[in-house]
Structure formats: structure tokens, C-alpha cells
Enzyme design. Structure first.
Site, PDB file in Angstrom:
ATOM      1  N   GLY A   1      -6.038 -11.809   9.497  1.00 24.62           N
ATOM      2  CA  GLY A   1      -6.668 -10.491   9.502  1.00 24.62           C
ATOM      3  C   GLY A   1      -6.475  -9.711   8.221  1.00 24.62           C
ATOM      4  O   GLY A   1      -7.417  -9.125   7.677  1.00 24.62           O
ATOM      5  N   ARG A   2      -5.256  -9.705   7.697  1.00 21.18           N
ATOM      6  CA  ARG A   2      -4.978  -8.895   6.502  1.00 21.18           C
ATOM      7  C   ARG A   2      -5.562  -9.506   5.231  1.00 21.18           C
ATOM      8  O   ARG A   2      -5.585  -8.873   4.190  1.00 21.18           O
ATOM      9  CB  ARG A   2      -3.478  -8.698   6.358  1.00 21.18           C
ATOM     10  CG  ARG A   2      -2.676  -9.985   6.326  1.00 21.18           C
ATOM     11  CD  ARG A   2      -1.206  -9.700   6.550  1.00 21.18           C
ATOM     12  NE  ARG A   2      -0.403 -10.902   6.663  1.00 21.18           N
ATOM     13  CZ  ARG A   2      -0.238 -11.593   7.794  1.00 21.18           C
ATOM     14  NH1 ARG A   2      -0.869 -11.215   8.892  1.00 21.18           N
ATOM     15  NH2 ARG A   2       0.537 -12.655   7.823  1.00 21.18           N
TER      16      ARG A   2
ATOM     17  N   LYS B   1       3.296  -4.964  21.716  1.00 23.36           N
ATOM     18  CA  LYS B   1       2.104  -5.073  22.565  1.00 23.36           C
ATOM     19  C   LYS B   1       2.492  -5.450  23.991  1.00 23.36           C
ATOM     20  O   LYS B   1       1.964  -4.902  24.967  1.00 23.36           O
ATOM     21  CB  LYS B   1       1.138  -6.112  21.990  1.00 23.36           C
ATOM     22  CG  LYS B   1       0.452  -5.700  20.699  1.00 23.36           C
ATOM     23  CD  LYS B   1      -0.515  -6.783  20.256  1.00 23.36           C
ATOM     24  CE  LYS B   1      -1.247  -6.397  18.985  1.00 23.36           C
ATOM     25  NZ  LYS B   1      -2.201  -7.444  18.566  1.00 23.36           N
TER      26      LYS B   1
ATOM     27  N   HIS C   1       3.464  15.195  -8.343  1.00 20.87           N
ATOM     28  CA  HIS C   1       3.899  16.493  -7.826  1.00 20.87           C
ATOM     29  C   HIS C   1       4.498  16.367  -6.436  1.00 20.87           C
ATOM     30  O   HIS C   1       4.620  17.358  -5.711  1.00 20.87           O
ATOM     31  CB  HIS C   1       2.719  17.470  -7.816  1.00 20.87           C
ATOM     32  CG  HIS C   1       2.204  17.780  -9.187  1.00 20.87           C
ATOM     33  ND1 HIS C   1       2.655  18.840  -9.943  1.00 20.87           N
ATOM     34  CD2 HIS C   1       1.299  17.133  -9.970  1.00 20.87           C
ATOM     35  CE1 HIS C   1       2.036  18.852 -11.112  1.00 20.87           C
ATOM     36  NE2 HIS C   1       1.213  17.827 -11.156  1.00 20.87           N
TER      37      HIS C   1
ATOM     38  N   LYS D   1     -11.084 -10.625  16.126  1.00 23.54           N
ATOM     39  CA  LYS D   1     -11.184 -12.090  16.108  1.00 23.54           C
ATOM     40  C   LYS D   1     -11.074 -12.666  17.512  1.00 23.54           C
ATOM     41  O   LYS D   1     -11.868 -13.510  17.924  1.00 23.54           O
ATOM     42  CB  LYS D   1     -10.097 -12.683  15.214  1.00 23.54           C
ATOM     43  CG  LYS D   1     -10.174 -14.198  15.095  1.00 23.54           C
ATOM     44  CD  LYS D   1      -8.937 -14.790  14.429  1.00 23.54           C
ATOM     45  CE  LYS D   1      -8.807 -14.395  12.992  1.00 23.54           C
ATOM     46  NZ  LYS D   1      -7.664 -15.065  12.332  1.00 23.54           N
TER      47      LYS D   1
ATOM     48  N   GLU E   1      -6.611  -2.058  21.518  1.00 31.44           N
ATOM     49  CA  GLU E   1      -7.029  -0.809  20.882  1.00 31.44           C
ATOM     50  C   GLU E   1      -8.523  -0.821  20.577  1.00 31.44           C
ATOM     51  O   GLU E   1      -9.242   0.150  20.814  1.00 31.44           O
ATOM     52  CB  GLU E   1      -6.234  -0.569  19.586  1.00 31.44           C
ATOM     53  CG  GLU E   1      -4.741  -0.376  19.789  1.00 31.44           C
ATOM     54  CD  GLU E   1      -3.962  -1.662  19.584  1.00 31.44           C
ATOM     55  OE1 GLU E   1      -2.797  -1.569  19.184  1.00 31.44           O
ATOM     56  OE2 GLU E   1      -4.519  -2.754  19.826  1.00 31.44           O
TER      57      GLU E   1
ATOM     58  N   GLU F   1       3.396  -7.344   6.394  1.00 30.97           N
ATOM     59  CA  GLU F   1       3.134  -8.214   7.530  1.00 30.97           C
ATOM     60  C   GLU F   1       3.225  -9.679   7.119  1.00 30.97           C
ATOM     61  O   GLU F   1       3.568 -10.543   7.927  1.00 30.97           O
ATOM     62  CB  GLU F   1       1.750  -7.910   8.119  1.00 30.97           C
ATOM     63  CG  GLU F   1       1.534  -8.494   9.506  1.00 30.97           C
ATOM     64  CD  GLU F   1       0.286  -7.967  10.181  1.00 30.97           C
ATOM     65  OE1 GLU F   1       0.387  -7.008  10.964  1.00 30.97           O
ATOM     66  OE2 GLU F   1      -0.804  -8.513   9.911  1.00 30.97           O
TER      67      GLU F   1
END
Length: 532
Positions: free
Chosen positions: A268-269, A501, A386, A211, A217, A355
Site C-alpha cells: 500500500g505505501r 484492528k 518559526h 486492496k 474505515e 511502516e
């Protein structure tokens, strides 16, 4: 706009404080009562049946949870959010102070959208995407050698990766032709290198998603991929797409074949139904399938407005989670999809929930004095059985569970083994685990004793399709924001990711030697920590 209050300020809270002292005991119910609860405690919607009889609630508790929802005006706040009210704010302190309009992306089906301007912007981007996909399909857009593109590399992180990736994995059977998608998110160079080894760069598009256009990253990974294209003698501008904010550093037609916009009012999420997810999904599924995906989300967005909690699965899940976490003191939540296609969905929910609601500051600017978001985790069944189900059944930590299942498989490829289909075995395991957690098993042998009384719910749908996936995504988004409203916290910012960050930037500066040589990690750490 009504005054927003936390659940603890409601009259219902005082009643729930008394009721929590003797919550409903699932392990003591007989077969007849279990059968009665099974038929009474179902919340139905167009796509889902939510079976919540294995929760530690009865009619009295449900009635008071309804009072809590009404007194905290959860539905009213949800409608305000959809209409564009400023939701991303904390009173008295600097904050982003903007709307949270992820629902506008799928309000395109309404004659009168809640927020016309935002929905118009979403529709305009959809039109751009449709034109692009048509040109791809018609062969108007090709590579240097006149060949079509059959791969797309999606480069993003956080909300620009987890949600879109989980949806792609869930809808693999619905892909068009021989197209495939690869994802790069981690700044670990091995992640990028591994993907680059798998693809034919000549016939690949690269979708860069950020955005701000400044995500370290993502930009680092973009540069690694660009270098690979240049080394192969390919022009990145003929292969690279951008999904970014209008006017960001990435909004540069000289560098990208096409640019699609994402908007500040979509976190974002919560962005999988925006261009963040739709460019990649459109490439893989085709335009018609992403419209079905959006349609499913839109239907749930309107179903979530139902004020009766017994008829609103999203709101009911939110309140049951509040009961388990804030009153019965259960710190975590396991989301357990009995569908291998949803194997990345719990990872998406970890971000979307933790978040959003991992906050200790209220919207009123005061520190909260009660638990907010739970720790969310999970894996698909039956693999999880399992692995960690031992703790779920007999551990000292009680973990509420949300099972997700489907009556039919996606591929319809199955066979009868020992008189039943694999899909029947899968659903049988889901139902058996739900009952076992709730009811337990008495035994004279303490090693074989199961205490039961472990709350859970079962969300069932017919088959995992694009429409159902859109609905599932929207259901959990609504659940999360309802809980945030109840805790009176801001579910739409993510200040908690910023400090790391900032410190990482300081470490990077320390790793650069004035003479141009790379310093060792220990020396850079000591320098950054102020010891040297």
C-alpha cells in the site's frame, strides 16, 4: 540468490565501529575547506543534485560505507526485488511470502522490463484508465442529467491515501480544466461530513480504494457517502469507482461504474504509481501528465542500480542515514521540503519509512539487536523555522535533516521585494539553515552560541513537475528499501497495524447491547478488558 546479511555481519561494520569514535567534525572546518567539500560532495542524477557536504563523513568513512553496500549486496538485492524475487518474507515463520513489485508499475518504458508479467498487468490497467479518461473527456460518461463530472472524492486510508494525497497536493498547478479532488480517510464521521458539504454530488465521482475490499474505515466511509447519494436521489452505481484486488468483495460491476485492479505484490505505501494513485491523478492531471509522473519514477528506478554510492543519490541517502542512525545514535530524521506544495510529503514518508522499517524481527527470523528504522517527521520551510528549528539548532537532541528544494517555483508568480524574488528568499533560507546546522556559530554569549556539527543534506531539483514528483517518490522508496536490506528486515509487511484492528473489533462488539441499545464507552471498555 546470495545469502542476505545484516550490516553488522559485514567486515565494513567493524571498521565503522572504530570510525564512529571520531566522526568528521563539521563545526571545525574553515571557509576554504567548506568550499572544497561543497564541490566534492555532490551526487548528481538526471533530476537531482544531492549536496551532502554537511554530513559527518570524510573520504575514509565514505569508502567504508561503499564497502558495506557491496558486502551486503544492496544493489543486487534491489535488482532481485525488481525482477520479482520473494521479498516479503521472514525465514521460518508464517509471512505473506510474495514479491515487492511497485517498480513494475513504471517499468512500462523499458524494452525488456524486469518482470514482464507484472509490467504487462500494469500496462493493461493503464489502458483501461486511458479509455475511461477519454470517455470522460469526450462526454460519453455523464451523470443522470447529462452533465460532466468536475469533482472526485478519493476514499482510502494509509497507503491508499497518504501517498496519492501528497502527490495531488504537490501537483495542483498542473490540473486539467476545473476539476478538483477531495479526500476522505479518517473513520471520524466529521471528516466525511465536512467533505460532503463541499461538493456537488450530482457532478462528483467517488473513488473507493481498498486492496482487500474489506478495510473497515474505507467501507464505513463508503457507506456514509453512498447514503448521501441515495438521499440526494442519485444512483451510486453511476458515480462510484473501485480500485481493489481482483476477486475482492469490491470487485462488483453492479455497484461500481468502473473497477481498476491493484495487485498483491504492490504494498500500500508503495502504491502511488499503481491504480491506487493513478485513477485519481488521471482524473485531475490527465493521461499525459501521469505518464510523465511514471517516467520520472522509472528513471530513478534505473539510476538506483548504480553501485558507486557517490553517483547514486538514493543509495547514498540510505547509507548516510544508516551512519547517522545506527552508528552515531541519532534516533529521528526530519524531512524538510522548502516547497509548500510538498506539505503532505513528510506525512507520506512517515508511513512509507516507519511502516517499512519499524521492525525488530530480522528476515532470518531472529530478533535484531540493533536500531532499525528512525522516527521520521517534518514540515515545510520556512514555516518550520518559526516552530521547531530552535530544537534543531540548540536542543540537546541532534536531529539529522534532509532538505528538499527547487530552483524555480511552480506557478512562476513572483515579485521583487527588497531586491530579491520570493523564490530566491525561499532557497536562501534553505541553504542558510543547512550551513547553520552544520557549522554553528561561536559566541561569548552562551545564549547566542550554536554548536553546529548537526548533519544534514540538501536535495535540489529545477522545478516541481509531474516528472520530478515521480522521481522524488521513487528516490525515497529506493532509499527506504536499501536501508531495510542493510538492516536485514522485511520492509514490505505491516503486522504492526493489525493488533489494534483486532482489538477495535472487540470493542465494537462490546459496544452493542444484546437488547439493541448502545452501551456507554466506559462499560464497553471494562467488558472488553475482561474486568466486567
Amino acid at each position: 540468490m546470495k545469502k542476505r546479511i545484516a550490516y553488522r555481519e559485514s567486515d565494513a561494520h567493524r571498521k565503522l565501529e572504530k570510525l564512529k569514535l571520531s566522526p568528521f567534525d563539521l563545526s571545525e572546518i574553515n571557509h576554504e575547506e567548506r568550499h572544497s567539500r561543497l564541490h566534492r560532495y555532490i551526487a548528481e542524477s538526471q533530476h537531482f543534485s544531492l549536496y551532502y557536504w554537511p554530513q559527518r563523513v570524510d573520504e575514509e568513512i565514505l569508502d567504508v560505507l561503499q564497502e558495506l553496500a557491496d558486502q551486503c549486496d544492496l544493489i543486487g538485492q534491489y535488482k532481485e526485488m525488481k525482477a520479482g524475487a520473494v521479498m516479503n518474507a521472514v525465514e521460518g515463520v508464517e509471512s505473506e511470502a510474495r514479491p515487492a513489485l511497485h517498480t513494475a508499475c513504471r517499468d512500462i518504458f523499458a524494452k525488456q522490463p524486469y518482470c514482464q508479467e507484472a509490467t504487462d498487468q500494469a500496462a493493461a490497467e493503464l489502458d483501461k484508465l486511458r479509455t475511461f479518461l477519454e470517455e470522460l473527456g469526450a462526454g460519453t460518461i455523464r451523470n443522470e442529467n447529462g452533465e460532466s463530472f468536475h469533482s472526485l472524492i478519493h476514499v482510502g486510508i494509509g497507503g491508499s491515501d497518504l501517498g496519492p494525497r501528497s502527490v495531488y497536493e504537490a501537483l495542483k498547478p498542473f490540473g486539467s480544466g476545473d476539476r478538483q479532488v477531495f479526500f476522505i480517510s479518517n473513520v471520524d464521521p466529521d471528516d466525511t461530513a465536512a467533505i460532503l458539504k463541499k461538493v456537488d454530488l450530482r457532478r462528483s465521482l467517488v473513488n473507493i480504494v481498498s486492496k482487500s475490499g474489506t478495510t473497515l474505515e474505507t467501507l464505513t466511509n463508503e457507506e456514509l457517502v453512498r447514503q448521501a447519494f441515495l438521499t440526494a436521489g442519485l444512483d451510486p452505481a453511476r458515480h462510484f469507482l473501485a480500485v481493489t484486488g481482483q476477486g475482492s468483495p469490491m470487485d462488483n460491476p453492479a455497484k461500481y461504474l468502473r473497477t481498476f485492479y491493484m495487485f498483491d505484490y504492490i504494498g500500500g505505501r508503495y502504491s502511488s504509481t499503481s491504480m491506487v494513485g493513478l485513477v485519481m491523478l488521471g482524473f485531475y492531471l490527465g493521461y499525459g501528465q501521469i505518464i510523465e509522473f511514471l517516467r520520472g519514477a522509472s528513471i530513478v528506478d534505473y539510476e538506483a542500480e548504480e553501485s558507486n554510492i557517490r553517483n547514486n543519490p538514493a543509495l547514498l541517502l540510505a547509507l548516510l542515514g544508516l551512519w547517522n542512525h545506527s552508528y552515531l545514535n541519532m534516533a529521528t530524521l526530519a524531512v524538510l521540503p522548502y516547497s509548500q506544495a510538498l506539505h503532505r510529503f513528510p506525512a507520506h514518508l512517515q508511513q512509507c519509512d516507519m511502516e517499512s522499517n519499524g521492525k525488530s524481527l530480522g528476515r532470518d527470523g531472529e530478533w535484531v539487536k540493533y536500531p532499525t528504522g528512525p522516527v521520521v517527521w517534518g514540515e515545510p520551510g520556512t514555516n518550520g523555522q518559526h516552530a521547531f528549528y530552535q530544537l534543531l539548532h540548540q536542543g540537546t537532541e541532534i536531529v539529522p535533516c534532509e532538505f528538499i528544494g527547487f530552483r524555480k517555483s511552480q506557478y512562476s508568480y513572483d515579485a521583487v521585494v527588497q531586491e530579491t524574488l520570493s523564490q530566491q528568499k525561499l532557497v536562501a533560507n534553505l541553504l542558510a539553515q543547512s550551513v547553520a546546522l552544520a557549522c554553528g556559530r561561536k559566541s561569548d554569549n552562551p545564549n547566542k552560541y550554536f554548536p553546529g556539527n548537526r548533519p544534514n543534506s540538501v536535495l535540489l531539483a529545477e522545478r516541481l513537475t509531474p516528472e520530478i514528483m515521480g522521481a522524488l517518490l521513487a528516490l525515497y522508496e529506493a532509499k527506504i528499501v536499501f536501508q531495510g536490506f542493510a538492516w536485514n528486515i522485511n520492509s514490505f509487511d505491516q503486522e504492526g497495524v493489525q493488533l489494534g484492528k483486532v482489538l477495535a473489533d472487540r470493542f465494537l462488539e462490546a459496544m452493542i447491547d444484546p437488547e439493541g441499545e448502545e452501551e456507554d464507552f466506559e462499560k464497553s471498555f471494562l467488558k472488553t478488558a475482561g474486568i466486567v
